[in-house]
Design a protein around this motif. Structure first.
Motif, PDB file in Angstrom:
ATOM      1  N   ARG A  26       1.139  -1.020  -0.016  1.00 53.01           N
ATOM      2  CA  ARG A  26       0.174  -0.372  -0.090  1.00 53.01           C
ATOM      3  C   ARG A  26       0.687   1.339  -0.410  1.00 53.01           C
ATOM      4  O   ARG A  26       0.650   2.349  -0.555  1.00 53.01           O
ATOM      5  N   ALA A  27       1.920   1.030   0.598  1.00 58.00           N
ATOM      6  CA  ALA A  27       2.942   2.501   0.805  1.00 58.00           C
ATOM      7  C   ALA A  27       3.474   2.546  -0.517  1.00 58.00           C
ATOM      8  O   ALA A  27       3.414   3.725  -1.172  1.00 58.00           O
ATOM      9  N   ARG A  28       3.522   1.684  -1.004  1.00 57.51           N
ATOM     10  CA  ARG A  28       4.263   1.637  -2.667  1.00 57.51           C
ATOM     11  C   ARG A  28       3.375   1.987  -3.478  1.00 57.51           C
ATOM     12  O   ARG A  28       3.600   3.048  -4.488  1.00 57.51           O
ATOM     13  N   ALA A  29       2.385   1.629  -3.285  1.00 53.11           N
ATOM     14  CA  ALA A  29       1.445   2.379  -4.353  1.00 53.11           C
ATOM     15  C   ALA A  29       0.831   3.874  -4.397  1.00 53.11           C
ATOM     16  O   ALA A  29       0.807   4.561  -5.013  1.00 53.11           O
ATOM     17  N   PHE A  30       0.847   3.995  -3.245  1.00 45.92           N
ATOM     18  CA  PHE A  30       0.486   5.461  -2.336  1.00 45.92           C
ATOM     19  C   PHE A  30       1.277   6.383  -2.946  1.00 45.92           C
ATOM     20  O   PHE A  30       1.577   7.530  -2.931  1.00 45.92           O
ATOM     21  N   ARG A  31       2.690   5.908  -3.097  1.00 44.42           N
ATOM     22  CA  ARG A  31       3.891   6.671  -3.443  1.00 44.42           C
ATOM     23  C   ARG A  31       3.715   7.012  -4.837  1.00 44.42           C
ATOM     24  O   ARG A  31       3.640   7.874  -5.271  1.00 44.42           O
ATOM     25  N   ALA A  32       3.197   6.155  -5.490  1.00 44.39           N
ATOM     26  CA  ALA A  32       2.674   6.189  -7.178  1.00 44.39           C
ATOM     27  C   ALA A  32       1.569   7.039  -7.504  1.00 44.39           C
ATOM     28  O   ALA A  32       1.953   7.473  -8.570  1.00 44.39           O
ATOM     29  N   LEU A  33       0.366   7.126  -6.172  1.00 41.75           N
ATOM     30  CA  LEU A  33      -0.758   8.491  -6.274  1.00 41.75           C
ATOM     31  C   LEU A  33      -0.355   9.695  -5.661  1.00 41.75           C
ATOM     32  O   LEU A  33      -1.189  10.643  -6.237  1.00 41.75           O
ATOM     33  N   ILE A  34       0.650  10.150  -5.290  1.00 44.89           N
ATOM     34  CA  ILE A  34       1.101  11.670  -4.582  1.00 44.89           C
ATOM     35  C   ILE A  34       1.400  11.850  -5.638  1.00 44.89           C
ATOM     36  O   ILE A  34       0.190  13.418  -6.286  1.00 44.89           O
ATOM     37  N   PRO A  35       1.069  11.937  -7.104  1.00 42.80           N
ATOM     38  CA  PRO A  35       1.129  12.975  -7.855  1.00 42.80           C
ATOM     39  C   PRO A  35       0.241  13.130  -8.868  1.00 42.80           C
ATOM     40  O   PRO A  35      -0.109  14.130  -9.295  1.00 42.80           O
ATOM     41  N   LEU A  36      -0.642  11.835  -7.970  1.00 37.69           N
ATOM     42  CA  LEU A  36      -1.748  12.445  -9.096  1.00 37.69           C
ATOM     43  C   LEU A  36      -3.347  13.154  -8.079  1.00 37.69           C
ATOM     44  O   LEU A  36      -3.503  13.633  -8.759  1.00 37.69           O
ATOM     45  N   LEU A  37      -2.371  13.270  -6.375  1.00 38.03           N
ATOM     46  CA  LEU A  37      -3.538  14.058  -5.806  1.00 38.03           C
ATOM     47  C   LEU A  37      -3.121  15.246  -5.673  1.00 38.03           C
ATOM     48  O   LEU A  37      -3.672  16.341  -5.319  1.00 38.03           O
ATOM     49  N   ALA A  38      -2.344  15.672  -5.926  1.00 33.37           N
ATOM     50  CA  ALA A  38      -1.530  16.769  -6.549  1.00 33.37           C
ATOM     51  C   ALA A  38      -2.304  17.475  -7.419  1.00 33.37           C
ATOM     52  O   ALA A  38      -2.792  19.043  -7.560  1.00 33.37           O
ATOM     53  N   GLU A  39      -3.207  16.954  -8.354  1.00 29.53           N
ATOM     54  CA  GLU A  39      -3.474  17.519  -9.444  1.00 29.53           C
ATOM     55  C   GLU A  39      -5.254  17.087  -9.242  1.00 29.53           C
ATOM     56  O   GLU A  39      -5.775  17.922 -10.257  1.00 29.53           O
ATOM     57  N   LEU A  40      -5.467  17.073  -8.321  1.00 27.52           N
ATOM     58  CA  LEU A  40      -6.505  17.772  -7.840  1.00 27.52           C
ATOM     59  C   LEU A  40      -6.927  18.483  -6.970  1.00 27.52           C
ATOM     60  O   LEU A  40      -6.625  19.341  -6.555  1.00 27.52           O
TER      61      LEU A  40
END
Length: 197
Positions: A183-197
């Motif tokens: 989950r931590a590995r997936a979340f790290r990949a998600l961080i750039p996408l959260l910046a787009e919200l």
């Protein structure tokens, strides 16, 4: 910013809150109390999207959902998306773990390789949808060890540990698990996408 985590599993909520606090302290993860959708997808991504869509529609907030499980190579990737139900529809974590150990009872160490997989879906308030994945490779122990974590953690030995001092995730501290997990590995990949919200 507030974002809803589409799960009724308190362990996952706590785990996500710890991961998020370490990487995005400006993001408040709130629990989901709405109806639980039928997870009838045949992939982690499909099930994660089903849950995230339902939570976003119910709350009006951007929604995250994780679908994850353990994939055992000698079992052709099973339990996979059926990890939570491996021993039946009750979602009995102890029964799931015992059944998996029983199925692998005569399998030697070189053939006990497995991976924890996590797919996180992000559904924005505008209906946009994205998914990311995290994989944590390792192998399965012959018996459960440790009282930490949940699910299959007490039998999963992650790769990358020093020989002779290898531990199951059930023996990890929360901080160790949160920094290395699927989950931590997936979340790290998600961080750039959260910046787009």
């Amino acid at each position: 910013m507030r974002i809803v985590l589409a799960t009724h599993n308190p362990h996952k909520v706590a785990e996500f809150q710890q991961i998020v606090a370490a990487t995005r302290p400006d993001l408040e993860v709130v629990g989901y109390d709405g109806p639980e959708p039928v997870e009838d997808g045949v992939t982690f991504a499909a099930n994660a999207l089903i849950k995230a869509r339902a939570a976003a529609a119910h709350t009006g907030l951007p929604a995250l959902a994780d679908d994850s499980g353990i994939c055992v190579d000698v079992l052709g990737g099973s339990p996979g998306v059926f990890s939570a139900y491996w021993a039946g529809q009750r979602k009995d974590a102890a029964a799931n773990l015992e059944l998996l150990l029983d199925q692998l009872r005569d399998i030697a160490d070189p053939h006990r390789s497995a991976q924890f997989h996590s797919t996180i879906a992000l559904v924005g308030s505008d209906g946009s949808e994205r998914t990311v994945e995290g994989v944590w490779p390792g192998r399965l122990a012959h018996e459960a060890s440790g009282s930490g974590g949940f699910g299959y953690d007490p039998i999963f030995i992650p790769d990358g540990q020093a020989p002779g001092v290898e531990r199951t995730v059930g023996e990890f501290t929360d901080a160790e698990k949160q920094s290395q997990s699927h989950r931590a590995r997936a979340f790290r990949a998600l961080i750039p996408l959260l910046a787009e919200l």
